[in-house]
Write a protein that holds these residues in place. Sequence first.
Motif, PDB file in Angstrom:
ATOM      1  N   GLY A  70       0.816  -1.208   0.000  1.00 59.13           N
ATOM      2  CA  GLY A  70       0.000   0.000   0.000  1.00 59.13           C
ATOM      3  C   GLY A  70       0.852   1.261   0.000  1.00 59.13           C
ATOM      4  O   GLY A  70       0.525   2.247  -0.666  1.00 59.13           O
ATOM      5  N   SER A  74       0.933   3.940  -3.136  1.00 56.26           N
ATOM      6  CA  SER A  74       0.136   5.091  -2.678  1.00 56.26           C
ATOM      7  C   SER A  74       0.217   6.317  -3.583  1.00 56.26           C
ATOM      8  O   SER A  74      -0.772   7.057  -3.687  1.00 56.26           O
ATOM      9  N   CYS A  77      -2.257   4.946  -6.497  1.00 56.82           N
ATOM     10  CA  CYS A  77      -3.435   4.104  -6.226  1.00 56.82           C
ATOM     11  C   CYS A  77      -3.675   4.029  -4.727  1.00 56.82           C
ATOM     12  O   CYS A  77      -2.744   3.739  -3.964  1.00 56.82           O
ATOM     13  N   ARG A  78      -4.885   4.268  -4.332  1.00 59.80           N
ATOM     14  CA  ARG A  78      -5.265   4.181  -2.926  1.00 59.80           C
ATOM     15  C   ARG A  78      -6.254   3.034  -2.730  1.00 59.80           C
ATOM     16  O   ARG A  78      -7.310   3.005  -3.351  1.00 59.80           O
ATOM     17  N   LEU A  79      -5.893   2.090  -1.884  1.00 58.52           N
ATOM     18  CA  LEU A  79      -6.769   0.975  -1.553  1.00 58.52           C
ATOM     19  C   LEU A  79      -7.026   0.958  -0.051  1.00 58.52           C
ATOM     20  O   LEU A  79      -6.186   1.405   0.731  1.00 58.52           O
ATOM     21  N   THR A  80      -8.176   0.431   0.333  1.00 58.36           N
ATOM     22  CA  THR A  80      -8.450   0.261   1.761  1.00 58.36           C
ATOM     23  C   THR A  80      -7.570  -0.860   2.312  1.00 58.36           C
ATOM     24  O   THR A  80      -7.013  -1.666   1.550  1.00 58.36           O
ATOM     25  N   LYS A  81      -7.467  -0.926   3.619  1.00 55.46           N
ATOM     26  CA  LYS A  81      -6.657  -1.989   4.245  1.00 55.46           C
ATOM     27  C   LYS A  81      -7.225  -3.360   3.922  1.00 55.46           C
ATOM     28  O   LYS A  81      -6.473  -4.329   3.717  1.00 55.46           O
ATOM     29  N   LYS A  82      -8.543  -3.479   3.859  1.00 55.85           N
ATOM     30  CA  LYS A  82      -9.153  -4.770   3.499  1.00 55.85           C
ATOM     31  C   LYS A  82      -8.798  -5.147   2.061  1.00 55.85           C
ATOM     32  O   LYS A  82      -8.490  -6.312   1.766  1.00 55.85           O
ATOM     33  N   GLU A  83      -8.827  -4.171   1.154  1.00 53.74           N
ATOM     34  CA  GLU A  83      -8.474  -4.449  -0.239  1.00 53.74           C
ATOM     35  C   GLU A  83      -7.012  -4.850  -0.372  1.00 53.74           C
ATOM     36  O   GLU A  83      -6.673  -5.771  -1.124  1.00 53.74           O
ATOM     37  N   LEU A  84      -6.136  -4.182   0.365  1.00 54.94           N
ATOM     38  CA  LEU A  84      -4.718  -4.544   0.344  1.00 54.94           C
ATOM     39  C   LEU A  84      -4.514  -5.950   0.900  1.00 54.94           C
ATOM     40  O   LEU A  84      -3.703  -6.738   0.384  1.00 54.94           O
ATOM     41  N   TRP A  85      -5.235  -6.288   1.949  1.00 52.18           N
ATOM     42  CA  TRP A  85      -5.160  -7.621   2.556  1.00 52.18           C
ATOM     43  C   TRP A  85      -5.612  -8.685   1.556  1.00 52.18           C
ATOM     44  O   TRP A  85      -4.929  -9.695   1.367  1.00 52.18           O
ATOM     45  N   ARG A 114      -8.949  -2.148 -12.235  1.00 51.45           N
ATOM     46  CA  ARG A 114      -9.512  -1.011 -11.497  1.00 51.45           C
ATOM     47  C   ARG A 114      -9.015   0.316 -12.052  1.00 51.45           C
ATOM     48  O   ARG A 114      -9.123   1.346 -11.393  1.00 51.45           O
TER      49      ARG A 114
END
Length: 352
Positions: A70, A74, A77-85, A114
């Motif tokens: 992440g 960054s 691209c910005r992903l949520t922690k759940k998406e990164l997981w 995406r």
Amino acid sequence: MTPRKSNAKLKRGLLVGIGTLIGAICLYFTFRDISWAEFVAGLREIKPIYFVPASLLYILIQIVRALRFGVIISPFCRLTKKELWDLTNIWGALNMMLPARLGELVRPYLLKRRGVPFSSSLGAVMVERFFDVSGLLVLLAVVMWTTPQIPKVYTRIGQSLLAGLAVGYVIVLIILTRRDAFQSFLDPLLSWLPSKASSFLGGICRRLIDGLGIMASPRQAIIVFICSTGIWLLFSVITYLFLLAFSLDVPFLVAVTIQVFICFGVALPSAPGFIGVFHAAGRYSLALFGIKATIAVPFVTVYHLFSTLFCFLLGLISYWTGDFRLDRKLIYTDSEDEISPDESLIPSKSPG
């Protein structure tokens, strides 16, 4: 099918064939001088209680990996922690399942769907690999330097390795701050090489420089480096727990050495799951410390099985609970952004 896609498919098939052959040869040399009775006797030495902390540490590694990726992506691209997981776990599972390191293309492909440029994501993966290797080598150098049970020559090697890595990181910081100047310095050096070698190495260097250019600042590079070293430290602790599970009372250096051998072993083209190269790397790294094959082979077999099943389990959970989907084949060719959508990577599956 266009000639370029056909050529890419041929190259991929060749890689798969070479990887399978390498894996078969490595398996032969791993198991060639140990009987089934000796293998089973070695398995009976294991203490399963060590699997519990090892499992918790593996989950922690995946969390750190996700957060590190992440940080790398960054700037674009910005992903949520759940998406990164989920992205990290799906990549980990497919990296185990797909041959010839094709799993490394999973994250760029998923991010491209995406709207993220494929070349940017691929550059991020190359940056991650750079920090992985350097972080592992830093850990090895520190352990060699500080382990009192080993000969002095290894201490000197550790000190020299740290010095070399320090120079390498200075170069990275220069790339981050003066990218164009470094490229101007690199091009004349590559021109001395034969054209094919110059083109190949130039492509690798260009993508690595592009990837490093993605990073917003030297501070970001330091964070990624700390995460990378921490990941390999945790992997080495897991390895050490498995050594204890087989009642092997050895210095922590042994666990780090095993990680180094496995890291470079699985970098080779290999069969799905790194079968063969993983086993050979584990066995012969233990042989350096006088550990017999009757213990080394069961050890590395159980370690590989644990890593594969745990990785696959996390990937399966993330695939079913997350939003990422793989329903088309990804083919990486000379064109950095080219993806062929006409064949299935895995069976199609609707989001529902």
